[in-house]
Design a protein around this motif. Sequence first.
Motif, PDB file in Angstrom:
ATOM      1  N   THR A  15       0.824  -1.221   0.000  1.00  0.00           N
ATOM      2  CA  THR A  15       0.000   0.000   0.000  1.00  0.00           C
ATOM      3  C   THR A  15       0.848   1.257   0.000  1.00  0.00           C
ATOM      4  O   THR A  15       0.604   2.184  -0.761  1.00  0.00           O
ATOM      5  CB  THR A  15      -0.903   0.032   1.265  1.00  0.00           C
ATOM      6  OG1 THR A  15      -1.391  -1.276   1.493  1.00  0.00           O
ATOM      7  CG2 THR A  15      -2.047   0.986   1.087  1.00  0.00           C
ATOM      8  N   LYS A  16       1.864   1.262   0.846  1.00  0.00           N
ATOM      9  CA  LYS A  16       2.670   2.483   0.976  1.00  0.00           C
ATOM     10  C   LYS A  16       3.774   2.567  -0.082  1.00  0.00           C
ATOM     11  O   LYS A  16       4.403   3.602  -0.236  1.00  0.00           O
ATOM     12  CB  LYS A  16       3.328   2.538   2.358  1.00  0.00           C
ATOM     13  CG  LYS A  16       2.321   2.618   3.486  1.00  0.00           C
ATOM     14  CD  LYS A  16       3.027   2.858   4.819  1.00  0.00           C
ATOM     15  CE  LYS A  16       2.004   2.939   5.939  1.00  0.00           C
ATOM     16  NZ  LYS A  16       2.439   2.281   7.165  1.00  0.00           N
ATOM     17  N   GLN A  17       4.017   1.473  -0.778  1.00  0.00           N
ATOM     18  CA  GLN A  17       5.174   1.388  -1.675  1.00  0.00           C
ATOM     19  C   GLN A  17       6.422   1.898  -0.963  1.00  0.00           C
ATOM     20  O   GLN A  17       7.225   2.657  -1.500  1.00  0.00           O
ATOM     21  CB  GLN A  17       4.910   2.136  -2.987  1.00  0.00           C
ATOM     22  CG  GLN A  17       3.838   1.409  -3.797  1.00  0.00           C
ATOM     23  CD  GLN A  17       3.466   2.127  -5.078  1.00  0.00           C
ATOM     24  OE1 GLN A  17       4.279   2.818  -5.678  1.00  0.00           O
ATOM     25  NE2 GLN A  17       2.245   1.948  -5.522  1.00  0.00           N
ATOM     26  N   ASN A  18       6.534   1.456   0.271  1.00  0.00           N
ATOM     27  CA  ASN A  18       7.709   1.790   1.075  1.00  0.00           C
ATOM     28  C   ASN A  18       7.903   0.669   2.089  1.00  0.00           C
ATOM     29  O   ASN A  18       7.000  -0.141   2.312  1.00  0.00           O
ATOM     30  CB  ASN A  18       7.508   3.136   1.768  1.00  0.00           C
ATOM     31  CG  ASN A  18       8.847   3.742   2.198  1.00  0.00           C
ATOM     32  OD1 ASN A  18       9.901   3.128   2.066  1.00  0.00           O
ATOM     33  ND2 ASN A  18       8.786   4.960   2.706  1.00  0.00           N
ATOM     34  N   ILE A  19       9.094   0.633   2.666  1.00  0.00           N
ATOM     35  CA  ILE A  19       9.416  -0.430   3.629  1.00  0.00           C
ATOM     36  C   ILE A  19      10.288   0.165   4.721  1.00  0.00           C
ATOM     37  O   ILE A  19      11.064   1.087   4.451  1.00  0.00           O
ATOM     38  CB  ILE A  19      10.128  -1.599   2.888  1.00  0.00           C
ATOM     39  CG1 ILE A  19      10.306  -2.822   3.785  1.00  0.00           C
ATOM     40  CG2 ILE A  19      11.485  -1.155   2.309  1.00  0.00           C
ATOM     41  CD1 ILE A  19      10.701  -4.091   2.997  1.00  0.00           C
ATOM     42  N   THR A  20      10.141  -0.334   5.936  1.00  0.00           N
ATOM     43  CA  THR A  20      11.055   0.109   6.996  1.00  0.00           C
ATOM     44  C   THR A  20      12.174  -0.932   7.113  1.00  0.00           C
ATOM     45  O   THR A  20      12.051  -2.054   6.628  1.00  0.00           O
ATOM     46  CB  THR A  20      10.345   0.209   8.362  1.00  0.00           C
ATOM     47  OG1 THR A  20       9.948  -1.123   8.752  1.00  0.00           O
ATOM     48  CG2 THR A  20       9.110   1.100   8.285  1.00  0.00           C
ATOM     49  N   ARG A  21      13.233  -0.525   7.799  1.00  0.00           N
ATOM     50  CA  ARG A  21      14.358  -1.440   7.986  1.00  0.00           C
ATOM     51  C   ARG A  21      13.905  -2.691   8.758  1.00  0.00           C
ATOM     52  O   ARG A  21      14.316  -3.805   8.451  1.00  0.00           O
ATOM     53  CB  ARG A  21      15.477  -0.704   8.741  1.00  0.00           C
ATOM     54  CG  ARG A  21      16.755  -1.474   8.761  1.00  0.00           C
ATOM     55  CD  ARG A  21      17.504  -1.289  10.064  1.00  0.00           C
ATOM     56  NE  ARG A  21      18.530  -2.315  10.184  1.00  0.00           N
ATOM     57  CZ  ARG A  21      18.304  -3.548  10.656  1.00  0.00           C
ATOM     58  NH1 ARG A  21      17.094  -3.916  11.027  1.00  0.00           N
ATOM     59  NH2 ARG A  21      19.285  -4.423  10.736  1.00  0.00           N
ATOM     60  N   GLU A  22      13.045  -2.479   9.751  1.00  0.00           N
ATOM     61  CA  GLU A  22      12.564  -3.593  10.574  1.00  0.00           C
ATOM     62  C   GLU A  22      11.707  -4.549   9.738  1.00  0.00           C
ATOM     63  O   GLU A  22      11.812  -5.765   9.855  1.00  0.00           O
ATOM     64  CB  GLU A  22      11.740  -3.068  11.758  1.00  0.00           C
ATOM     65  CG  GLU A  22      12.554  -2.352  12.834  1.00  0.00           C
ATOM     66  CD  GLU A  22      13.240  -1.067  12.354  1.00  0.00           C
ATOM     67  OE1 GLU A  22      12.645  -0.341  11.522  1.00  0.00           O
ATOM     68  OE2 GLU A  22      14.381  -0.814  12.792  1.00  0.00           O
TER      69      GLU A  22
END
Length: 348
Positions: A15-22
């Motif tokens: 959905t966000k087309q993003n990812i966190t390191r975790e």
Amino acid sequence: MTGDGFISIVEAIETKQNITREQLELLLTGQENDYLMERATAVRQRVYGKDVYIRGLIEFTNYCRNNCYYCGIRRDNKKIHRYRLDKAGIMACCGEGYRLGFRTFVLQGGEDGFYTDDIICDLLESIKSQYSDCAVTLSIGEKSRASYEHYYRAGADRYLLRHETANEAHYGKLHPAELSLSHRKECLYNLKEIGFQVGAGFMVGSPGQTVDTLYEDLQFLRELNPHMVGIGPFIPQQDTPFGDKTAGTVEMTVRLLAIIRLLLPQVLLPATTALGTIDPVGREKGLMAGANVVMPNLSPKGVRDKYALYDKKICTGEEAAECIVCLKNRVDKLGYSIVCDRGDYIGG
Ligand code: 5AD
Ligand code: FES
């Protein structure tokens, strides 16, 4: 991590087309990956349907002025037999490729000063005038902005230049001091500004790679927003300084392919030869993880084994015609189909 936790992470990334390191760490180290593959396949299906694009790879020179620690055609490798294809040889590869249905030719080589800009431009003009319905991709390394502009004006459509790693310190572990990440990135931004469809990418499991460096790779890809991303496992080549390092894995590679498909839904994503080299069905696994491109070799059989970036590379004994039949069968079996057109990027 619970199954629900895994599902919600994948959904958030999509959905966000993003990812966190975790999130990245959880996806790469967790047991599960079914839902990740499922969503990557769905996104690929929505954008590209069942189509698989083919690119005819012409490895026209294995001379290289650089000395990357991982690469079999590095300058200090005295064990390989060096070769160059002349214009007639390259045109013959294109002719054979065209007959077999290829509408993209990828001219790839080491950074070889023998091929001046004039030689490259003359080649591009000949290919584009003879095969006007074809796209031409260059993959010949770091050049000046002026050179890139010449190539573009001479008809080159696309350019592949993997960034290799977006982390400064890691870049320094993979390359001698004369190469820099900042110059690599500058080349990629120049290419994009000039108007090329641009491909970046990296090896999976290269020595010194960590979750943190991979996270930087993914953030760099989001920022550059390239049209193509080439990723494949690192595979040691015996006559390089990394000859005794451990290879990257299929598992990590397919997870990263799937994550990249979720981050950049429209990207052209090859199931690479390196992936097919570490696993007999590696390319199939890549296609089921969101990849939608394959790049069979059109180089003359006599030189195939000399373009040895890494050990045990597949397809060095097969003719281009044999590979395309083989690939067609493999792709058909998965319910996908090879299409014989330029296979341009879909979207802005
Ligand atoms: N293993 C896997 N990929 C390699 N490449 C170079 N050497 C190796 C290796 N030992 C990749 C690099 C380069 C591309 C053409 O091939 O990422 O950009
Ligand atoms: Fe080359 Fe299968 S793709 S032999």
